[in-house]
Design an enzyme around this catalytic site. Structure first.
Site, short mmCIF file in Angstrom:
data_model
loop_
_atom_site.label_atom_id
_atom_site.label_comp_id
_atom_site.label_asym_id
_atom_site.label_seq_id
_atom_site.Cartn_x
_atom_site.Cartn_y
_atom_site.Cartn_z
N PRO A 1 0.80 -1.23 0.00
CG PRO A 1 -0.99 -1.60 1.47
CD PRO A 1 0.31 -2.20 1.01
CB ILE B 1 -0.51 -9.82 -5.65
CG1 ILE B 1 0.14 -8.97 -4.54
CG2 ILE B 1 0.34 -11.03 -5.99
CD1 ILE B 1 1.42 -8.27 -4.94
CD GLU C 1 7.50 -7.10 -13.77
OE1 GLU C 1 6.40 -6.63 -13.40
OE2 GLU C 1 8.46 -7.29 -12.98
NE ARG D 1 -21.92 3.34 -38.00
CZ ARG D 1 -23.17 3.46 -37.61
NH1 ARG D 1 -24.04 2.48 -37.87
NH2 ARG D 1 -23.58 4.53 -36.96
CG LEU E 1 -11.11 5.56 -36.13
CD1 LEU E 1 -9.95 4.77 -36.71
CD2 LEU E 1 -11.66 6.55 -37.15
N GLY F 1 -16.93 5.06 -32.79
CA GLY F 1 -18.01 5.94 -32.37
C GLY F 1 -18.65 5.46 -31.08
CB THR G 1 4.75 4.96 -13.87
OG1 THR G 1 5.88 5.72 -13.40
CG2 THR G 1 3.99 4.39 -12.68
CD GLU H 1 4.30 9.32 -15.90
OE1 GLU H 1 3.49 9.74 -16.75
OE2 GLU H 1 4.17 8.20 -15.34
#
Length: 380
Positions: A129, A158, A243, A269, A338, A340, A366, A368
Site C-alpha cells: 500500500p 498482486i 518483465e 460501417r 473510430l 463511435g 510507470t 514517468e
C-alpha cells in the site's frame, strides 16, 4: 509488415498456442470476465500443451530451451484470438528467471514439476500500500527464528493473487539496511497466517485475479529463501528487464488486435453513403496507426533478440516498455474513437481492449519512472 525473426519451430509452437487459446480460452471469455478469474482447468490444459516453463531442464518437465520468442508468441496468440485473463505472462515472463537461476536443486525438485504442469500457479509480491516503485520502502518483514522466518505485512496489486500456490515475496530481513536488507521468500498456499484479501475492483482486466495478500506471523522454512540473503533487491532489479519486455509483448498484440477489429468495422460501417474508412481523415488515422505499430514491432523484435543474446540493458528494456505501452494506448484509444458510440459499449471487444490497456502504462514501472531511468542511464 513481414517479420523475419521466427523459425519453423516457432511456427509449430504458434499453432499449438493458437489451438489452446481457441479451445480453452475463447469460449470462456464472458464467463471469466464475470467471475473475475480463470478456471484452474485452463492452467492444467496450458501445462499439458507445453505452454508453461519450457525453459526449465527436461528432468523437471521442461524442454531446456531459452528463447523469449516463445513468450512473445504466447502473448500474440492470446490477443489475436480474443482471449483474456490467464496469467501465463506472470508464470513465464516474470517468474521463470527467478525459479531457474536462483533456486537450489531441492527447491527445483519441490516446485518445478507442478509449476510446469500448471498445478502450481505463481505470483510475485513486491508492491505494498505504501511502496510501489520505491521498492526499498516495503514494510513486510521476516524475523529470523532459527529454522524458519516469521513474516508479517501485506501486499497489494498482486497478479494471480487469488489462485497462486507459490508467492515469491519481497520481505525485509534486515529492516535497518534499506534496500540492502531485502530478501525473497517463497510463501506457499496453506501456510498458517497467510490469507488473501478481496479481489481488487479494477477498471479493466476483469478476468485477471488481482488481489491483496496478508501475512500474520507466517512461519516460512529457511529452505524457502530464494537467492541470497539480503540480496533480494538486486535479484529483482536484475530480472526486471524480462518483465518489461514481457509487458511490451502484451502491448503490441493488443494494439494490433484493436486495429484489425477497427479496419473491419471501418469497412462495414457506412455513413453518408460510403464506408467510414473511405473518409480521408479516418483513412489517414488508419494508415498512421499501421505504420506506428509496424515501427514499434520492429523495435520490440530487436529487443527480444537482444534479450536472447544477453545484450539487452536495463535502460533498453525501460525504453521499450514505456514506448510500446504508450503506443498501445494511443492506438487503442483511436480505435475506440473510430467505433463511435459503439466503441463505448462493452459487448464490443474494442471496449474491453481499451479498458484492459490502461494499466500497461502503470505496472512494471510507470512511464514517468522509466523515462527517468533511461535519462539517468544516458548521463543526465
Amino acid at each position: 509488415m513481414r517479420r523475419n525473426i521466427f523459425e519453423p519451430v516457432h511456427d509449430e509452437f504458434r499453432a499449438t498456442a493458437r489451438e489452446f487459446f481457441e479451445r480453452h480460452c475463447v469460449p470462456n471469455v464472458e464467463k471469466w470476465e464475470k467471475q473475475g478469474k480463470v478456471d484452474r482447468e485452463a492452467w492444467l490444459a496450458a501445462g499439458a500443451a507445453g505452454l508453461i516453463g519450457w525453459e526449465f531442464d527436461p528432468e523437471y518437465g521442461g524442454l531446456g530451451i531459452k528463447d523469449f520468442r516463445f513468450n512473445q508468441i504466447i502473448s500474440e496468440e492470446m490477443f489475436m484470438t480474443g482471449s483474456v485473463g490467464i496469467g501465463l505472462g506472470v508464470q513465464n515472463d516474470i517468474l521463470v528467471p527467478y525459479l531457474k537461476n536462483l533456486t537450489t536443486e531441492e527447491q527445483k525438485e519441490r516446485w518445478l514439476p507442478k509449476f510446469i504442469r500448471g498445478e502450481y500457479i505463481g505470483s510475485i509480491a513486491m508492491s505494498e500500500p505504501a511502496a510501489g516503485s520505491d521498492l526499498a520502502g516495503i514494510r513486510t518483514t521476516a524475523r529470523d527464528e532459527g529454522d524458519h522466518w516469521v513474516v508479517n505485512g501485506q501486499k497489494t496489486f498482486i497478479s494471480n493473487g487469488l489462485l497462486s500456490s507459490l508467492v515469491l515475496t519481497a520481505v525485509k530481513t534486515d529492516p535497518e539496511a534499506g534496500h540492502r536488507g531485502i530478501s525473497l521468500l517463497m510463501i506457499e498456499d496453506g501456510m498458517e497466517g497467510f490469507t488473501r484479501g478481496r479481489k481488487l475492483d479494477k477498471i479493466g482486466q476483469y478476468s485477471a485475479d488481482t488481489a491483496e495478500l496478508f501475512f500474520d506471523n507466517v512461519r516460512v522454512p529457511k529452505e524457502n529463501l530464494v537467492g541470497e540473503l539480503n540480496r533480494g533487491f538486486y535479484h529483482l532489479v536484475e530480472n526486471l528487464p524480462h518483465e518489461r519486455v514481457g509487458v511490451a509483448c502484451y502491448a503490441l498484440p493488443a494494439a494490433r488486435r484493436a486495429l484489425e477489429l477497427t479496419k473491419t468495422y471501418c469497412q462495414e460501417r457506412h455513413a453518408f453513403g460510403q464506408p467510414i474508412g473511405k473518409f480521408q481523415v479516418n483513412r489517414h488515422f488508419i494508415a498512421e496507426m499501421q505504420v506506428k505499430l509496424d515501427a514499434a514491432q520492429t523495435y520490440l523484435d530487436q529487443c527480444v533478440l537482444a534479450l536472447n543474446e544477453g545484450t539487452l540493458s536495463a535502460a533498453d528494456a525501460a525504453g521499450l516498455k514505456w514506448w510500446t505501452s504508450e503506443v498501445q494506448w494511443e492506438i487503442i484509444d483511436r480505435c475506440l474513437q473510430l467505433h463511435g458510440g459503439y466503441g463505448y459499449i462493452n459487448e464490443y471487444e474494442v471496449a474491453r481492449l481499451w479498458r484492459d490497456s490502461r494499466v500497461q502504462r502503470l505496472y512494471a514501472g510507470t512511464t514517468e519512472i522509466l523515462k527517468d531511468l533511461m535519462g539517468r542511464a544516458m548521463g543526465f
